[in-house]
Design a protein around this motif. Structure first.
Motif, mmCIF file in Angstrom:
data_model
loop_
_atom_site.group_PDB
_atom_site.id
_atom_site.type_symbol
_atom_site.label_atom_id
_atom_site.label_comp_id
_atom_site.label_asym_id
_atom_site.label_seq_id
_atom_site.Cartn_x
_atom_site.Cartn_y
_atom_site.Cartn_z
ATOM 1 N N UNK A 121 0.853 -1.180 0.000
ATOM 2 C CA UNK A 121 0.000 0.000 0.000
ATOM 3 C C UNK A 121 0.895 1.237 0.000
ATOM 4 N N UNK A 122 0.645 2.157 -0.911
ATOM 5 C CA UNK A 122 1.485 3.361 -1.023
ATOM 6 C C UNK A 122 0.655 4.604 -0.714
ATOM 7 N N UNK A 123 1.105 5.337 0.306
ATOM 8 C CA UNK A 123 0.401 6.544 0.735
ATOM 9 C C UNK A 123 1.071 7.775 0.151
ATOM 10 N N UNK A 124 0.283 8.617 -0.502
ATOM 11 C CA UNK A 124 0.771 9.887 -1.035
ATOM 12 C C UNK A 124 -0.164 10.996 -0.559
ATOM 13 N N UNK A 125 0.136 12.231 -0.953
ATOM 14 C CA UNK A 125 -0.737 13.353 -0.577
ATOM 15 C C UNK A 125 -2.126 13.195 -1.190
ATOM 16 N N UNK A 126 -2.186 12.510 -2.326
ATOM 17 C CA UNK A 126 -3.473 12.342 -3.014
ATOM 18 C C UNK A 126 -4.329 11.231 -2.411
ATOM 19 N N UNK A 127 -3.682 10.317 -1.655
ATOM 20 C CA UNK A 127 -4.440 9.198 -1.107
ATOM 21 C C UNK A 127 -3.591 7.939 -1.058
ATOM 22 N N UNK A 128 -4.244 6.797 -0.967
ATOM 23 C CA UNK A 128 -3.554 5.519 -0.842
ATOM 24 C C UNK A 128 -3.922 4.595 -1.994
ATOM 25 N N UNK A 129 -2.890 3.961 -2.573
ATOM 26 C CA UNK A 129 -3.094 3.022 -3.690
ATOM 27 C C UNK A 129 -2.416 1.703 -3.348
ATOM 28 N N UNK A 130 -3.047 0.615 -3.748
ATOM 29 C CA UNK A 130 -2.478 -0.707 -3.464
ATOM 30 C C UNK A 130 -1.928 -1.325 -4.746
ATOM 31 N N UNK A 131 -0.774 -1.950 -4.611
ATOM 32 C CA UNK A 131 -0.129 -2.625 -5.735
ATOM 33 C C UNK A 131 0.197 -4.058 -5.316
ATOM 34 N N UNK A 132 0.273 -4.952 -6.298
ATOM 35 C CA UNK A 132 0.623 -6.337 -5.974
ATOM 36 C C UNK A 132 1.750 -6.813 -6.884
ATOM 37 N N UNK A 133 2.447 -7.860 -6.444
ATOM 38 C CA UNK A 133 3.565 -8.401 -7.221
ATOM 39 C C UNK A 133 3.787 -9.855 -6.834
ATOM 40 N N UNK A 134 4.459 -10.580 -7.719
ATOM 41 C CA UNK A 134 4.835 -11.955 -7.385
ATOM 42 C C UNK A 134 5.934 -11.974 -6.328
ATOM 43 N N UNK A 135 6.786 -10.932 -6.360
ATOM 44 C CA UNK A 135 7.918 -10.859 -5.436
ATOM 45 C C UNK A 135 8.060 -9.422 -4.935
ATOM 46 N N UNK A 136 8.260 -9.253 -3.633
ATOM 47 C CA UNK A 136 8.438 -7.930 -3.034
ATOM 48 C C UNK A 136 9.778 -7.907 -2.296
ATOM 49 N N UNK A 137 10.617 -6.923 -2.638
ATOM 50 C CA UNK A 137 11.951 -6.809 -2.040
ATOM 51 C C UNK A 137 11.991 -5.579 -1.138
ATOM 52 N N UNK A 138 12.356 -5.802 0.120
ATOM 53 C CA UNK A 138 12.470 -4.705 1.095
ATOM 54 C C UNK A 138 13.901 -4.184 1.063
ATOM 55 N N UNK A 139 14.060 -2.896 0.748
ATOM 56 C CA UNK A 139 15.393 -2.274 0.680
ATOM 57 C C UNK A 139 15.304 -0.869 1.258
ATOM 58 N N UNK A 140 14.794 -0.788 2.497
ATOM 59 C CA UNK A 140 14.473 0.507 3.095
ATOM 60 C C UNK A 140 15.635 1.179 3.814
ATOM 61 N N UNK A 141 16.787 0.500 3.903
ATOM 62 C CA UNK A 141 17.997 1.149 4.385
ATOM 63 C C UNK A 141 18.004 1.476 5.868
ATOM 64 N N UNK A 142 18.764 2.495 6.217
ATOM 65 C CA UNK A 142 18.973 2.841 7.626
ATOM 66 C C UNK A 142 19.173 4.337 7.775
ATOM 67 N N UNK A 143 19.214 4.762 9.032
ATOM 68 C CA UNK A 143 19.411 6.183 9.358
ATOM 69 C C UNK A 143 20.390 6.284 10.530
ATOM 70 N N UNK A 144 20.756 7.490 10.879
ATOM 71 C CA UNK A 144 21.674 7.727 11.992
ATOM 72 C C UNK A 144 21.061 7.213 13.291
#
Length: 461
Positions: A121-144
């Motif tokens: 589910x992707x939230x933007x200023x316009x609203x929320x949209x859902x997408x689907x896939x056969x494979x989902x890769x998490x690459x959200x990284x890190x912070x200080x």
């Protein structure tokens, strides 16, 4: 919208995985809440190198007379230095935008949250949209990473992100932590003529490096004017006055040091909160997502790469993991990554580059060793360039000649370490390196000379 692969995060793990997946014929989308290229391109690897280049040029100007040159007047424009760094970062991010279009990858701007059933589910200023896939890769990284006793306010107590864009140059700075990030910023600000004090909890700075490297780095930084406190920890801070007062615990007792700014460089915290891991049931342990050797999580169809999984938190590691992950998804024959042959680099002056075991690790593993060192004071190229600080150190197994480790400190060594990485990948022996003709005069021939020293055949020492 249905995709073959959706990637959450567009850093050097995410965008590289996306491009490789597209090359393999997959329909790919990448979700990014901020700027393409992630922290590395926008707030990490690339803009810091631009800052460090400005510091290097400024240092050259300060030492122009060493090269027979007379420069009567020169100064720095701190805001222009920062501006150049941002321009470089923006240009690189635009380059990733071009690569996304070239490879027909859909870029979805917004905050992505994982859902069960291989959905995001992707939230933007316009609203929320859902997408689907056969494979989902998490690459959200890190912070200080923030320590409870050193809370960051973004003004007096800052992380690496604010350190890149300070509106004015501080007269003094405390840097807590002496890993690559801490040392690089300490060098940059010291070169810009800020008074810098490093506070390091461990007995040596750059503590993951070989002890000889750490000792040389401390010597070089002190010579450049950086104050260094090891075996020391910041117990508390006071920001009620004009600057920052830090109470530092040392072996001799507590001392209070003051500065305009305190930079906390004590590591990173992964971005795994509020992205739906719990809802999907993806297992984590100690701030990392658990994966197998090809980055599959415990839930089929979900994968994770980069800083959010165990292993070195480095851009080139994330890229390699992304490529391995999508190649495995595509059914290619893939070798698992050898995390023992990952180079690490620190881009201060002098630079540090290393791969493989330190001397201490090799001894603890039970190897009988052949060790060779070649100082850059004996290098014609280093002397001519005015950069004689540092050395190359190589470690071999005495019995079979296996190249166990290579550790370098000096000018330009981050561009030299690949020889050792490739050599170790190809299971090269010391004699093969020794008999491979290296060009003269170059910094790189110090590798050959160090190997020669390990085998009692060194010529120029």
């Amino acid at each position: 919208m249905k995709y073959d692969i959706i990637i959450l995060g567009s850093g050097p793990g995410g965008y590289v995985a996306a491009i490789r997946a597209s090359q393999l014929g997959k329909k790919v989308a990448i979700i990014e809440k901020e700027s393409l290229g992630g922290i590395c391109l926008n707030w990490g690897c690339i803009p810091t190198k631009a800052l460090l280049k400005s510091a290097q040029v400024f240092d050259y100007l300060k030492h122009a007379s060493d090269y027979g040159l007379t420069i009567s007047e020169f100064d720095k424009d701190f805001s222009a230095v920062v501006g150049r760094s941002r321009d470089v970062a923006d240009g690189m991010s635009k380059g990733v935008q071009f690569l996304m279009k070239k490879n027909k990858i859909d870029v979805i701007n917004g905050f992505g949250t994982l859902k069960a059933g291989k959905k995001v589910s992707v939230k933007t200023e316009e609203g929320t949209t859902e997408y689907s896939a056969d494979h989902i890769i998490i690459a959200t990284g890190a912070r200080s990473r923030e320590l409870p006793n050193i809370p960051q306010d973004g003004k007096k107590v800052i992380g690496y992100r604010q350190a890149m864009t300070l509106p004015t140059q501080p007269k003094s700075m405390i840097v807590v932590g002496s890993g690559a990030i801490g040392v690089e910023f300490a060098h940059f600000y010291n070169s810009m003529r800020t008074e810098v004090t490093i506070v390091e909890y461990m007995p040596l700075i750059v503590p993951v490096e070989d002890e000889d490297i750490s000792k040389q780095m401390e010597k070089s930084m002190k010579k450049a004017g950086v104050k260094i406190m090891t075996n020391a920890s910041v117990e508390s801070i006071d920001t009620t006055g004009e600057g920052v007062k830090a109470t530092v615990k040392t072996a001799k007792g507590e001392v209070v040091i003051e500065a305009d700014i305190l930079l906390s460089a004590v590591g990173i915290k992964t971005n795994i909160e509020n992205i739906g891991l719990e809802e999907v049931g993806i297992a984590t342990d100690r701030d990392k997502i658990l994966v197998n050797e090809f980055y599959q999580t415990n839930i089929p169809g979900y994968y994770a790469i980069g800083d959010v999984v165990a292993g070195q938190a480095l851009a080139h590691v994330a890229s390699a993991e992304g490529i391995a992950c999508v190649e495995k998804i595509a059914g290619l024959a893939v070798d698992a990554i050898d995390y023992g042959n990952v180079p690490g680099c620190t881009y201060a002056t002098p630079e540090i580059a290393s791969v493989g075991m330190t001397e201490k690790q090799a001894k603890e593993a039970g190897f009988e060793l052949k060790i060779g060192k070649f100082p850059f004071t004996a290098s014609g190229k280093a002397k001519a360039a005015g950069t004689p600080d540092g050395f190359v150190k190589v470690i071999f197994d005495a019995k079979y000649g296996e190249w166990l480790g290579c550790h370098m400190i000096g000018a330009g060594v981050t561009d030299m370490i690949a020889e050792a990485v490739v050599g170790r990948k190809l299971e090269t022996t010391g004699h093969e390196i020794l008999k491979a003709i290296h060009p003269h005069p170059t910094m790189s021939e110090a590798v050959m000379e160090a190997v020669a020293a390990a085998y009692g055949e060194v010529i120029h020492l």
